[in-house]
Design an enzyme around this catalytic site. Structure first.
Site, PDB file in Angstrom:
ATOM      1  N   ASN A   7      -0.529  -8.281  -3.009  1.00 41.12           N
ATOM      2  CA  ASN A   7       0.795  -7.672  -3.162  1.00 41.12           C
ATOM      3  C   ASN A   7       1.753  -8.477  -2.284  1.00 41.12           C
ATOM      4  O   ASN A   7       1.796  -8.284  -1.072  1.00 41.12           O
ATOM      5  CB  ASN A   7       0.708  -6.210  -2.705  1.00 41.12           C
ATOM      6  N   LYS A  14       0.257  -8.512   1.329  1.00 38.56           N
ATOM      7  CA  LYS A  14      -0.831  -7.565   1.588  1.00 38.56           C
ATOM      8  C   LYS A  14      -1.997  -7.922   0.678  1.00 38.56           C
ATOM      9  O   LYS A  14      -1.785  -8.394  -0.438  1.00 38.56           O
ATOM     10  CB  LYS A  14      -0.382  -6.141   1.237  1.00 38.56           C
ATOM     11  N   ARG A  84      -0.054  -7.723  -7.936  1.00 41.30           N
ATOM     12  CA  ARG A  84       0.951  -6.706  -8.211  1.00 41.30           C
ATOM     13  C   ARG A  84       2.294  -7.410  -8.416  1.00 41.30           C
ATOM     14  O   ARG A  84       2.689  -8.244  -7.602  1.00 41.30           O
ATOM     15  CB  ARG A  84       1.057  -5.748  -7.032  1.00 41.30           C
ATOM     16  N   HIS A 173       6.601   2.106  -9.607  1.00 41.10           N
ATOM     17  CA  HIS A 173       5.422   2.903  -9.228  1.00 41.10           C
ATOM     18  C   HIS A 173       4.503   3.177 -10.421  1.00 41.10           C
ATOM     19  O   HIS A 173       3.705   4.110 -10.390  1.00 41.10           O
ATOM     20  CB  HIS A 173       5.828   4.270  -8.625  1.00 41.10           C
ATOM     21  N   GLY A 201       6.864   8.785  -1.285  1.00 42.98           N
ATOM     22  CA  GLY A 201       6.571   7.971  -0.094  1.00 42.98           C
ATOM     23  C   GLY A 201       7.894   7.491   0.458  1.00 42.98           C
ATOM     24  O   GLY A 201       8.920   8.142   0.243  1.00 42.98           O
ATOM     25  N   ARG A 232      16.897   4.835   0.838  1.00 41.27           N
ATOM     26  CA  ARG A 232      17.658   4.619  -0.412  1.00 41.27           C
ATOM     27  C   ARG A 232      18.355   5.910  -0.834  1.00 41.27           C
ATOM     28  O   ARG A 232      17.776   6.991  -0.722  1.00 41.27           O
ATOM     29  CB  ARG A 232      16.713   4.172  -1.530  1.00 41.27           C
ATOM     30  N   ASP A 274      11.584   8.352   8.460  1.00 39.17           N
ATOM     31  CA  ASP A 274      10.220   8.876   8.362  1.00 39.17           C
ATOM     32  C   ASP A 274      10.248  10.405   8.332  1.00 39.17           C
ATOM     33  O   ASP A 274      10.795  11.043   9.233  1.00 39.17           O
ATOM     34  CB  ASP A 274       9.408   8.379   9.568  1.00 39.17           C
ATOM     35  N   GLU A 376      -3.445   2.430  -5.764  1.00 40.01           N
ATOM     36  CA  GLU A 376      -2.901   1.404  -6.656  1.00 40.01           C
ATOM     37  C   GLU A 376      -3.805   0.167  -6.699  1.00 40.01           C
ATOM     38  O   GLU A 376      -3.954  -0.457  -7.747  1.00 40.01           O
ATOM     39  CB  GLU A 376      -1.494   1.007  -6.181  1.00 40.01           C
TER      40      GLU A 376
HETATM   41  P1  AMP Z   1       4.252   5.456   1.720  1.00 38.65           P
HETATM   42  O1  AMP Z   1       5.476   4.680   1.334  1.00 38.65           O
HETATM   43  O2  AMP Z   1       3.548   6.056   0.550  1.00 38.65           O
HETATM   44  O3  AMP Z   1       3.332   4.682   2.628  1.00 38.65           O
HETATM   45  O4  AMP Z   1       4.776   6.692   2.576  1.00 38.65           O
HETATM   46  C1  AMP Z   1       5.363   6.499   3.829  1.00 38.65           C
HETATM   47  C2  AMP Z   1       6.042   7.767   4.269  1.00 38.65           C
HETATM   48  O5  AMP Z   1       5.148   8.895   4.157  1.00 38.65           O
HETATM   49  C3  AMP Z   1       6.418   7.741   5.747  1.00 38.65           C
HETATM   50  O6  AMP Z   1       7.682   7.176   5.920  1.00 38.65           O
HETATM   51  C4  AMP Z   1       6.404   9.174   6.104  1.00 38.65           C
HETATM   52  O7  AMP Z   1       7.676   9.690   5.823  1.00 38.65           O
HETATM   53  C5  AMP Z   1       5.416   9.816   5.178  1.00 38.65           C
HETATM   54  N1  AMP Z   1       4.149  10.177   5.854  1.00 38.65           N
HETATM   55  C6  AMP Z   1       3.103   9.395   6.083  1.00 38.65           C
HETATM   56  N2  AMP Z   1       2.122  10.068   6.735  1.00 38.65           N
HETATM   57  C7  AMP Z   1       2.576  11.307   6.926  1.00 38.65           C
HETATM   58  C8  AMP Z   1       2.054  12.494   7.536  1.00 38.65           C
HETATM   59  N3  AMP Z   1       0.837  12.490   8.090  1.00 38.65           N
HETATM   60  N4  AMP Z   1       2.814  13.600   7.525  1.00 38.65           N
HETATM   61  C9  AMP Z   1       4.033  13.592   6.977  1.00 38.65           C
HETATM   62  N5  AMP Z   1       4.583  12.506   6.384  1.00 38.65           N
HETATM   63  C10 AMP Z   1       3.874  11.386   6.353  1.00 38.65           C
END
Ligand code: AMP
Length: 389
Positions: A7, A14, A84, A173, A201, A232, A274, A376
């Protein structure tokens, strides 16, 4: 069959090396800061500790050489490579073997995703040239959305503009949404004909899937559209761009950066992109964080109903990705705003932490709600196995 999944981004790469048949992940990692000072490889083997290898990575070719060098320590041959690709444009209804023609397509549609496609095309070419004996496969993230009905993908812009510039909904996605459909279908069979897959995410999109076919999705020409995301803004009135440019004096590039990198949960909360930080802030009474959560729930529930409408109903809702898999609070927040549709979560089941797909709704919920961890890389590896097998 052992597949290396790659990726590539503009300054990162990655990788995950796995066995498709056993699902064993031999090794995974990421090359960071390619072409920038302070580059390194973060590498993990067989679930062991993450090692940080500080190496000069002036370009993607060097990064790939390092990855192959590191993977020599794994006692398994690389049988195929899956790449990817973020944007497959109007060319890829499904994954495809790398040829001069398909590689050309990745480059041709790159203006739609310049930060990703150019680097991905370069990496595909390097892999093909360096390891001619290993089959390479392109897995576009848009392919799953290719067969959306025209009323869903067409933008109500002049036909000649749509045709000349290929401006339409492509979604994103797709590999994750396809994996979620596959998993839900394996578990629920004919109990699910209409699924809304909720990939929440740092990037987030919903996808309406009827009998395995994408009927609509919330991302559009680019992954900026739809839900409110980490940084975003998601859907806003398109005239905002014109207004900010004409009246606010922002350049198009500044607006692009603002909407992609400085907006969303980060902008509303004023604290973080986050969701964990925002939940924490909301718990201690930070009103901006509370508003960020409220807007996230509101928009996600609203667009969920939009996706359901595109299928004239919905049997199953599946939460996935960082927020969808981990945050019981965010799942509950979205579900509460869908109670009018008969969505009811079982609070105890929702609180369970697990890496397994599971049902979290009450038995009388009109829509079965699940948490389904996405994978994925495995989906990409499956495509590689199918095309090379
Ligand atoms: P992703 O892009 O799928 O890797 O998701 C990343 C986002 O998921 C992070 O910015 C967090 O906002 C959220 N996230 C990841 N782990 C946790 C967790 N244990 N509890 C709550 N939110 C989480």
């Amino acid at each position: 069959m052992n597949v290396l999944v790659i990726n590539a981004g503009s300054s990162s790469l990655k990788y995950q090396f796995l066995n498709v048949d056993t699902r064993e992940v031999y090794a995974k990692g990421n090359c960071e800061r390619i072409g920038i000072d302070g580059s390194f490889v973060g590498h993990e083997e067989n679930g062991g500790p993450k090692q940080k290898l500080e190496v000069a990575l002036p370009d993607h070719r060097t990064a790939i050489k390092h990855v192959f060098e590191i993977l020599k320590a794994v006692d398994a041959p690389i049988d195929g490579i899956g790449h990817r690709v973020v944007q497959g444009g109007w060319y890829f209804p499904e994954s495809a073997l790398v040829t001069d023609e398909t590689l050309g397509w990745v480059r041709e549609v790159a203006p739609l995703a310049p930060l990703h496609n150019y680097a991905e095309a370069d990496v595909i070419e390097i892999c093909r040239d360096m390891f001619a004996q290993i089959g390479n496969v392109i897995v576009p993230d848009t392919a799953f959305h290719y067969h959306m009905p025209e009323h869903a993908w067409r933008y109500a812009l002049p036909r000649d503009v749509v045709d000349t510039y290929h401006v339409r909904k492509y979604g994103a996605h797709g590999t994750s949404h396809r994996f979620i459909w596959r998993t839900v279908h394996e578990l629920r069979g004919d109990k699910t004909h209409r699924l809304v897959s909720c990939h929440l995410g740092s990037g987030a999109s919903l996808c309406a899937i009827e009998d395995g076919k994408c009927m609509d999705t919330t991302m559009g020409l680019t992954p900026l559209d739809g839900l409110i995301m980490g940084t975003r803004c998601g859907t806003i009135d398109p005239s905002t761009v014109v207004y900010l440019n004409r009246v606010g004096g922002y350049s198009i590039d500044q607006i692009d950066t603002m909407m992609n990198k400085e907006s969303g949960l980060l902008a509303v909360s004023g604290r973080s992109s986050d969701s964990r930080d925002i939940e924490e802030g909301a718990h201690v009474g930070d009103e901006h964080c509370q508003m960020a959560l409220e807007m996230f729930y509101y928009r996600t529930a609203q667009l969920f109903a939009e996706m359901a409408s595109s299928m004239q109903g919905v049997d199953t809702m599946a939460f996935t990705a960082g927020i969808g898999e981990n945050s019981a609070e965010m799942r509950q927040g979205v579900a509460d705003r869908l109670a009018w549709m008969g969505v009811h979560l079982d609070a105890q089941k929702n609180a369970v932490r697990s890496d397994e797909p599971r049902v979290i709704s009450t038995p009388d919920s009109a829509i079965t709600c699940m948490v389904v961890p996405t994978n994925e890389e495995y989906m990409i590896a499956l495509d590689v196995a199918e095309l090379l097998g």
